[in-house]
Design an enzyme around this catalytic site. Structure first.
Site, short mmCIF file in Angstrom:
data_model
loop_
_atom_site.label_atom_id
_atom_site.label_comp_id
_atom_site.label_asym_id
_atom_site.label_seq_id
_atom_site.Cartn_x
_atom_site.Cartn_y
_atom_site.Cartn_z
N LYS A 22 -0.82 5.99 -13.63
CA LYS A 22 -1.46 5.84 -12.31
C LYS A 22 -1.34 7.16 -11.55
O LYS A 22 -2.32 7.64 -10.97
CB LYS A 22 -0.77 4.74 -11.52
CG LYS A 22 -1.04 4.77 -10.01
CD LYS A 22 -0.36 3.67 -9.26
CE LYS A 22 1.00 4.01 -8.75
NZ LYS A 22 1.07 4.87 -7.57
N ASN A 23 -0.18 7.78 -11.58
CA ASN A 23 0.05 8.98 -10.76
C ASN A 23 -0.53 10.25 -11.37
O ASN A 23 -0.50 11.30 -10.73
CB ASN A 23 1.55 9.13 -10.45
CG ASN A 23 2.01 8.06 -9.48
OD1 ASN A 23 1.19 7.33 -8.90
ND2 ASN A 23 3.31 7.93 -9.32
N ARG A 92 -1.82 5.69 0.43
CA ARG A 92 -1.66 7.00 1.04
C ARG A 92 -2.08 8.12 0.09
O ARG A 92 -2.38 9.21 0.53
CB ARG A 92 -0.23 7.22 1.50
CG ARG A 92 0.76 7.33 0.37
CD ARG A 92 2.12 7.61 0.92
NE ARG A 92 2.13 8.78 1.78
CZ ARG A 92 2.06 10.03 1.36
NH1 ARG A 92 1.95 10.25 0.07
NH2 ARG A 92 2.10 11.03 2.20
N CYS A 116 4.52 3.65 4.84
CA CYS A 116 4.49 2.47 3.97
C CYS A 116 5.92 1.94 3.91
O CYS A 116 6.82 2.44 4.57
CB CYS A 116 3.96 2.82 2.59
SG CYS A 116 5.10 3.84 1.68
N ARG A 121 6.42 9.06 5.19
CA ARG A 121 5.55 9.71 4.22
C ARG A 121 4.44 10.53 4.90
O ARG A 121 3.25 10.28 4.74
CB ARG A 121 4.98 8.67 3.26
CG ARG A 121 6.09 7.90 2.59
CD ARG A 121 5.61 7.01 1.48
NE ARG A 121 5.16 7.80 0.33
CZ ARG A 121 4.62 7.21 -0.73
NH1 ARG A 121 4.43 5.91 -0.73
NH2 ARG A 121 4.22 7.94 -1.74
N ASP A 306 11.09 6.58 -8.58
CA ASP A 306 10.25 5.41 -8.92
C ASP A 306 10.93 4.49 -9.93
O ASP A 306 10.39 3.44 -10.24
CB ASP A 306 8.90 5.87 -9.50
CG ASP A 306 8.05 6.52 -8.44
OD1 ASP A 306 7.04 7.15 -8.78
OD2 ASP A 306 8.41 6.42 -7.25
N ILE A 328 15.10 10.87 -2.22
CA ILE A 328 13.71 11.29 -1.99
C ILE A 328 13.09 10.60 -0.78
O ILE A 328 12.48 11.23 0.06
CB ILE A 328 12.85 11.02 -3.26
CG1 ILE A 328 13.48 11.68 -4.48
CG2 ILE A 328 11.41 11.49 -3.04
CD1 ILE A 328 13.52 13.20 -4.44
N ARG A 398 -0.74 -2.89 -8.06
CA ARG A 398 -1.14 -1.54 -7.64
C ARG A 398 -0.86 -0.53 -8.75
O ARG A 398 -1.58 0.46 -8.86
CB ARG A 398 -0.39 -1.10 -6.38
CG ARG A 398 -0.75 -1.87 -5.14
CD ARG A 398 -0.13 -1.25 -3.92
NE ARG A 398 -0.46 0.17 -3.84
CZ ARG A 398 -0.12 0.92 -2.80
NH1 ARG A 398 0.55 0.39 -1.79
NH2 ARG A 398 -0.45 2.18 -2.74
#
Ligand code: EPZ
Length: 417
Positions: A22-23, A92, A116, A121, A306, A328, A398
């Site tokens: 996804k990223n 975002r 979020c 962020r 993550d 983070i 998502r």
């Protein structure tokens, strides 16, 4: 709103195919705005954030077609260089179109991303860097307006803190700027490298991606390219941790093992047997009773933020006390209260969480809050006795493609209602 109903304590055995990242897909989609030629992308994961980005691209004027497992993108004309609030508020990462729109059209109007669940962020680092490339940035009515009527010019930019999408956004702005741009303190993530590989296929001149210093020589235009997205290292890591929590020999396939070294290293310390049956596969099996192992989230190649929630769920099943430090994001412990309701013993102090294991988890009705917190709850539910109902699984949708189908195929008792 869909829920997941999970009956815990069923072991996972077999092979799980991993989807495209996804990223890596989100910046690659944004990069298609940089040329009026056709860009073809393969291994795009079927997840909500990708749908949101595709809706945004269509709003901007990109034509998208699907053919078997590839998508083609063509934007002969950018009709509206704008990312409206109703799209940006749900994701975002929409700010990733900021750089490409300014580079292609000389202007962009992007809604400020709302915060979020995991933190404020902001995108101040993106905007400061764009100004150094010659864009004029103003903010009003919740929108960022960027103008560069004479185009962008190269610049030496040093990010005051590492930012993944900031590095990606600015790299995409710089590839069409006049002259050389040097990015210092750039993000090292594999997704940044994958974007650079796509941009180079499109004709961009980039070197140093994957190191803290990226050099970009601007070119006049980019052209068509065909690119397959890298595997999703976070999806793979999530399933590997599930396999350690309740597995009996689980393999993830279609992965780049090197991208997961920080995670597999910690899993070995916790008592996992990790092996590599094939070049693109990782095998995990619990070799001995799980041991508590501390983690501290860092930028790549450190332990990924993550994967923090997933690790915390695992540590509830490990003997001993483990320290989890989140460096983070400022509020990425939303899963703690839900895990506690399932019987976990976790104490919080600022960005430190202490997990006291091993605790028996019992199924409960819990609510997903953000994408990776939900993944942590899912792992806890697989290890818990009894039934867990996870509400608001759209958070999971998502970033995870068909997660309940993939888990059920290796023995989990999970269904979507
Ligand atoms: C990317 O988000 C990922 N998203 C996130 O994954 C991931 O958690 C994060 O990198 C860190 O690895 C995508 O790639 C689409 P950052 P990003 O900019 O780029 C602060 C998921 O679950 N910051 O590296 O938004 C920021 O608040 C998502 O898939 C500023 O202060 O993260 C954070 O504390 C969640 N100003 C830190 O830097 C800025 O302008 C790192 O953020 C930008 C960031």
């Amino acid at each position: 709103m869909d829920n997941f109903v999970i009956e815990g304590k069923h072991t996972l055995t077999g092979e799980i195919p991993i989807s495209g990242s996804k990223n890596a897909a989100l910046p690659a989609l944004a990069a298609t705005v940089l040329t009026e030629d056709t860009v073809i992308l393969e291994r795009i994961p079927e997840v909500r954030d990708v749908w949101t980005m595709m809706r945004l691209l269509k709003h901007i004027g990109v034509c998208i077609e699907q053919s078997d497992n590839a998508y083609s993108f063509k934007s002969e004309l950018i009709s509206l260089p704008e990312a409206p609030y109703n799209l940006v508020k749900t994701m975002r990462a929409s700010s990733l179109v900021l750089g490409p729109l300014i580079a292609r059209t000389g202007r962009a109007r992007v809604s400020m991303p709302g915060g979020c669940a995991i933190g404020a962020r902001p995108i101040d680092l993106h905007m400061n860097a764009l100004e150094q490339l010659g864009a004029r940035i103003t903010q009003d009515h919740g929108y960022v307006e960027a103008q560069a009527p004479d185009g962008l010019h190269g610049s030496n930019i040093r990010f005051e803190r590492v930012t993944v999408t900031g590095t990606e956004d600015i790299m995409m702005a710089a590839v069409l700027a006049r002259g050389e741009t040097v990015l210092e303190n750039a993000a090292l993530e594999p997704e940044v490298v994958d974007l650079a590989n796509l941009l180079k296929k499109m004709g961009a001149l980039i070197e140093g991606e994957g190191t803290p210093t990226i050099k970009i020589q601007g070119v006049d235009r980019l052209r068509s390219a065909h690119h397959a997205i890298i595997a999703d290292r976070i999806e793979a890591g999530t399933f590997l941790i599930a396999g350690l929590a309740v597995g009996h020999g689980l393999t993830v396939t279609g992965v780049h093992a090197a991208h997961l070294e920080a995670v597999t290293e910690k899993m070995s310390q916790a008592g996992a047997e990790i092996s590599y049956p094939r070049e693109d596969a990782i095998y995990v099996e619990p070799k001995e009773p799980l041991r508590a192992v501390d983690i501290s989230t860092q930028e790549y190649p450190g332990f990924p933020t993550d994967m923090q929630a997933q690790w915390m769920a695992l540590m509830t099943q490990a003997n001993g006390k483990s320290q989890i430090v989140e460096n983070i994001f400022e509020n990425r412990f939303m899963h703690v209260s839900e895990l506690s309701r399932m019987g976990a013993k976790i104490s919080l102090a600022g960005n430190h969480a202490s997990v006291h294991g091993k605790t028996t988890l019992s199924g409960a009705a819990v609510m997903a809050s953000d994408l990776r917190a939900s993944a942590g709850l899912l792992i806890a539910a697989l290890a818990a006795s009894g039934e867990t109902v996870i509400d608001r699984v759209y958070h999971i949708d998502r970033g995870y493609e068909d997660i309940e189908k993939k888990l059920a195929a290796v023995g989990a008792h999970i269904r979507r209602v």
